[in-house]
Design a protein around this motif. Structure first.
Motif, short mmCIF file in Angstrom:
data_model
loop_
_atom_site.label_atom_id
_atom_site.label_comp_id
_atom_site.label_asym_id
_atom_site.label_seq_id
_atom_site.Cartn_x
_atom_site.Cartn_y
_atom_site.Cartn_z
N LYS A 308 92.68 36.15 86.14
CA LYS A 308 91.51 37.04 86.19
C LYS A 308 91.91 38.43 86.66
O LYS A 308 91.42 39.45 86.13
CB LYS A 308 90.45 36.45 87.13
N GLU A 309 92.80 38.49 87.64
CA GLU A 309 93.28 39.79 88.13
C GLU A 309 94.04 40.52 87.03
O GLU A 309 93.92 41.74 86.88
CB GLU A 309 94.16 39.58 89.36
N LEU A 310 94.80 39.77 86.27
CA LEU A 310 95.57 40.36 85.17
C LEU A 310 94.62 40.88 84.09
O LEU A 310 94.82 41.98 83.54
CB LEU A 310 96.51 39.31 84.58
N LYS A 311 93.57 40.12 83.80
CA LYS A 311 92.59 40.55 82.81
C LYS A 311 91.88 41.83 83.27
O LYS A 311 91.70 42.77 82.48
CB LYS A 311 91.57 39.44 82.56
N LYS A 312 91.50 41.86 84.54
CA LYS A 312 90.81 43.03 85.09
C LYS A 312 91.68 44.28 84.95
O LYS A 312 91.22 45.34 84.49
CB LYS A 312 90.47 42.79 86.55
N LEU A 315 92.00 45.35 81.19
CA LEU A 315 90.81 46.02 80.66
C LEU A 315 90.70 47.45 81.20
O LEU A 315 90.35 48.37 80.46
CB LEU A 315 89.55 45.22 81.00
N GLU A 316 91.02 47.61 82.48
CA GLU A 316 91.00 48.96 83.08
C GLU A 316 92.03 49.86 82.40
O GLU A 316 91.74 51.01 82.07
CB GLU A 316 91.31 48.87 84.58
N LYS A 317 93.20 49.32 82.18
CA LYS A 317 94.29 50.09 81.56
C LYS A 317 93.91 50.54 80.16
O LYS A 317 94.27 51.65 79.73
CB LYS A 317 95.55 49.22 81.52
N ARG A 318 93.16 49.72 79.45
CA ARG A 318 92.78 50.05 78.07
C ARG A 318 91.43 50.76 78.00
O ARG A 318 90.93 51.01 76.91
CB ARG A 318 92.76 48.77 77.22
N SER A 322 84.66 46.32 82.26
CA SER A 322 85.15 45.22 83.09
C SER A 322 84.40 43.94 82.75
O SER A 322 83.26 43.95 82.28
CB SER A 322 84.97 45.54 84.57
N ASP A 323 85.07 42.80 82.98
CA ASP A 323 84.48 41.49 82.70
C ASP A 323 85.08 40.51 83.70
O ASP A 323 86.27 40.20 83.64
CB ASP A 323 84.80 41.06 81.26
N ASP A 324 84.25 40.03 84.61
CA ASP A 324 84.75 39.13 85.65
C ASP A 324 84.93 37.70 85.16
O ASP A 324 85.47 36.85 85.88
CB ASP A 324 83.78 39.12 86.85
#
Length: 683
Positions: A308-312, A315-318, A322-324
């Protein structure tokens, strides 16, 4: 002995041919069924049964006719000719129906009952494998309802015929599935270029799209690399809904299994199945799965937190919203990203070191050393295999001793094609057995059927590391079939308890995670260089990355399988909703929700339809034995031939001719335990 000498020796052997028409398949199936009926007629007429007049002709029939039957029914999984596949399916239905009819005959059952009683009373000099054969045959009759009154027995027989036909149809639908989903190239951003190039281009509503089939080499790269979450979601849902026509078929299969179990006097279908397994009771299985789930869940929750931390961060980088949440279609993508970013493992780069043919050649060398055997590649003529892509090898044993013995032949059918079996599996086509002279052996044949990417004009087929593991695993089944040396085909090779059958293959997977062995397997497709130490070290560190989530997925399959087969009342059976049960359990057990997008994934769950019903737990159960064997015999020295031959002769050679627990205790010098398994999984 030179390679040329082995080649000459191999070509002196007689191997099957594969030139047959659909009409011949049907005719041969009818002839086989007639022969089987005549056999049971013969057995039924015996008034004073002995080993010589009952067991020997009975066993001889199944010894000599196992391959002809398996060959006829194998075409449905591999032939490019749909009419031949259809004929093969019809042949299986006909043969199964006749077999059920014969194994439901009270007259033949009575003959074996008399034989068994006579053997129990006498101080018998009969060999243990023959005694086991008689006992198992009697058990098979009883499990077909022969201890029941005639009317009830007839009902069981009809149910079994219906069940057999449904299982064949389920498999046929799966093999014939030609489903796909289309995306624009933009929607597939992130998918490697070499993968995009293998997709067929089609026009859809005036727009050029790429056709992604549900074959592994097409769909899996989309799961792993497509950056667009909507693309992964669409692919995930479409893949989960393939073979939807099997939905009602599986529902019928489960209802019929319930009825069969009840007619035979069992509380549930699981009780019926597990009677013949190592686990014996459903409570043993359920306790094992529940305990493992309790231990895995906190591990999986930690895995999920990291993903989940990696996904967060991604998404920020791109610059995306955000999506928890973390969904089922996120797992493969972020698992791959975790491997690349945290462990510097690029599976596409690693694959460059494992070109298919080079890897196979080196893998065979491993098996040669461990088991003291020799593979000799044959040059097939036009009718020696069922497809031009198929490779054929002869196998010899006891090379170091100079006591060279021909063991059999193995086929490799490695690339996807229309109508072909869609997973990876070993098909034990023809079992070995001791011929009537009591001295010479009939050699077995077996086939590995896989679906690896086909080579292109620019590149050979390159194996991802998990595909290397898959091949090593399936070859383990193949070697089990080839190196087995039982008196009867009935016990040959993988004809062991179903919850042990995966152990030999799972044990051999450890070689794919051993540094020296990985390096020896590798050879860059352009330079020939071995994979470097740093990359191997990083790869090994990933062995148990997300192991909690991965094993919860396996656990889900096992729990779903047990759920539908431990129903004990008609009321509960009538309330069973496969669609709801599958999706609720999947979200709950795997911890990877579908965001309200349920699928009919059970409709393509081939294991539960035939072969692993109330037995999928075996994939996890057998890991305990696999870890124990590897840690005890091979962890310190994976290429130890002495231990390999000892394992070969105690476990593989005996097949199912002896109780497997006795073999394990002899091999290990003690009762097996779960210490190595728990250490491996949880550290």
């Amino acid at each position: 002995m030179s390679t040329e000498s082995f080649q000459l020796l191999a070509h002196d052997q007689k191997y099957p041919t594969w030139d047959i028409s659909p009409s011949q398949v049907k005719q041969l199936a009818k002839e086989l069924a007639q022969k089987e009926t005549e056999l049971f007629d013969q057995i039924a007429k015996v008034t004073d049964p002995t080993i010589e007049n009952t067991l020997q002709p009975f066993a001889q029939f199944f010894n000599e006719n196992s391959f002809p039957e398996n060959q006829l029914t194998f075409y449905q999984h591999v032939s490019t000719d749909k009419s031949l596949r259809d004929a093969s399916t019809e042949a299986e239905e006909l043969l199964d129906k006749n077999s059920i009819e014969q194994w439901s005959r009270e007259d033949a059952f009575k003959t074996f009952e008399k034989l068994n009683a006579a053997l129990e009373k006498a101080t018998s000099t009969v060999d243990p494998e023959s005694l086991r054969y008689v006992s198992k045959t009697l058990t098979s009759f009883k499990r077909n309802g022969l201890a029941l009154p005639a009317e009830q027995r007839e009902k069981v027989k009809k149910l079994q015929v219906e069940l057999s036909n449904l299982k064949v149809q389920f498999s046929k639908n799966y093999n014939e599935d030609d489903g796909f989903i289309c995306f624009t190239e933009k929607e597939l951003a992130g998918v490697p270029q070499n993968v995009l190039e293998q997709f067929q281009k089609i026009e859809e509503n005036g727009e050029t799209k790429l056709k992604v089939t549900f074959k592994y080499p097409d769909i899996f790269p989309v799961f792993k690399y497509a950056e667009n979450a909507d693309t992964r979601k669409a692919a995930n849902i479409a893949y989960g809904n393939r073979c939807a026509e099997n939905d009602e078929i599986l529902a019928k299969i489960i209802r019929i299994r319930y009825d069969i179990a009840k007619e035979l006097g069992y509380d549930t279908f699981s009780d019926y199945v597990l009677e013949e397994r190592m686990a014996k009771k459903k409570d043993t299985v359920l306790d094992f799965l529940d305990d493992l789930r309790t231990k895995l869940k906190p591990v999986a929750e930690n895995n999920l937190k990291e993903l989940k931390e990696l996904k967060k961060a991604d998404l920020e980088k791109r610059g995306l919203a955000s999506d928890d949440n973390f969904y089922a279609w996120d797992f493969n993508f972020y698992n791959e990203k975790l491997l690349a970013e945290k462990y510097q493992v690029d599976n596409n780069k690693i694959a460059e070191y494992f070109p298919l043919q080079s890897t196979i050649d080196k893998m065979l060398q491993f098996y040669e050393i461990i088991f003291d055997i020799k593979f000799v590649k044959l040059t097939p003529q036009s009718n020696d295999t069922w497809h031009e892509d198929v490779q054929q090898y002869a196998i010899f044993q006891n090379i170091s001793k100079g006591e060279i013995e021909h063991m059999g032949a193995i086929y490799f059918d490695l690339h996807p094609r229309t109508g072909k079996y869609g997973h990876a599996a070993n098909f034990g086509l023809g079992p070995g057995y001791l011929k009537q002279d009591g001295k010479t052996r009939h050699a077995p044949v077996t086939a590995l059927v896989c679906n690896f990417t086909k080579p292109t004009k620019d590149k050979p087929s390159l194996l991802k590391h998990d595909e290397v593991v898959t091949f090593f695993h399936e070859l383990g089944h193949g070697i089990h079939n080839i190196l087995s040396q039982t008196k009867y085909a009935r016990f040959h090779g993988t004809s062991v308890e179903r919850d042990f059958v995966e152990t030999p293959s799972q044990m051999l997977e450890y070689w794919c995670w051993s540094k020296d062995e990985i390096k020896k397997l590798s050879s860059h497709y352009e330079t020939g260089q071995q994979i470097d130490d740093d990359l191997v070290d990083q790869l090994i560190k990933t062995k148990h990355v997300n192991t909690g989530l991965f094993n919860l997925r396996q656990l889900f399959f096992g729990l779903f399988d047990m759920k539908v087969h431990t129903i004990d009342t008609k009321e509960k059976l009538s309330e069973l909703n496969l669609f709801q049960t599958w999706n609720e359990m999947k979200d709950e057990v795997t911890l990877l929700p579908s965001d309200g997008n349920p699928t009919k994934g059970y409709a393509s769950f081939g294991h539960i339809a035939g072969g692993y019903e109330s037995g999928y737990y075996g994939y996890l159960y057998s890991l305990v034995f696999a870890a124990d064997i590897y840690y005890t015999l091979f962890k310190k020295d994976p290429m130890n031939t002495e231990n390999g031959v000892r394992y070969r002769d105690i476990i593989l050679k005996r097949g199912g001719s002896k109780d497997i627990m006795e073999n394990l205790e002899e091999l290990l010098g003690r009762k097996p335990n779960s210490e190595a398994f728990l250490s491996e999984i949880f550290g």
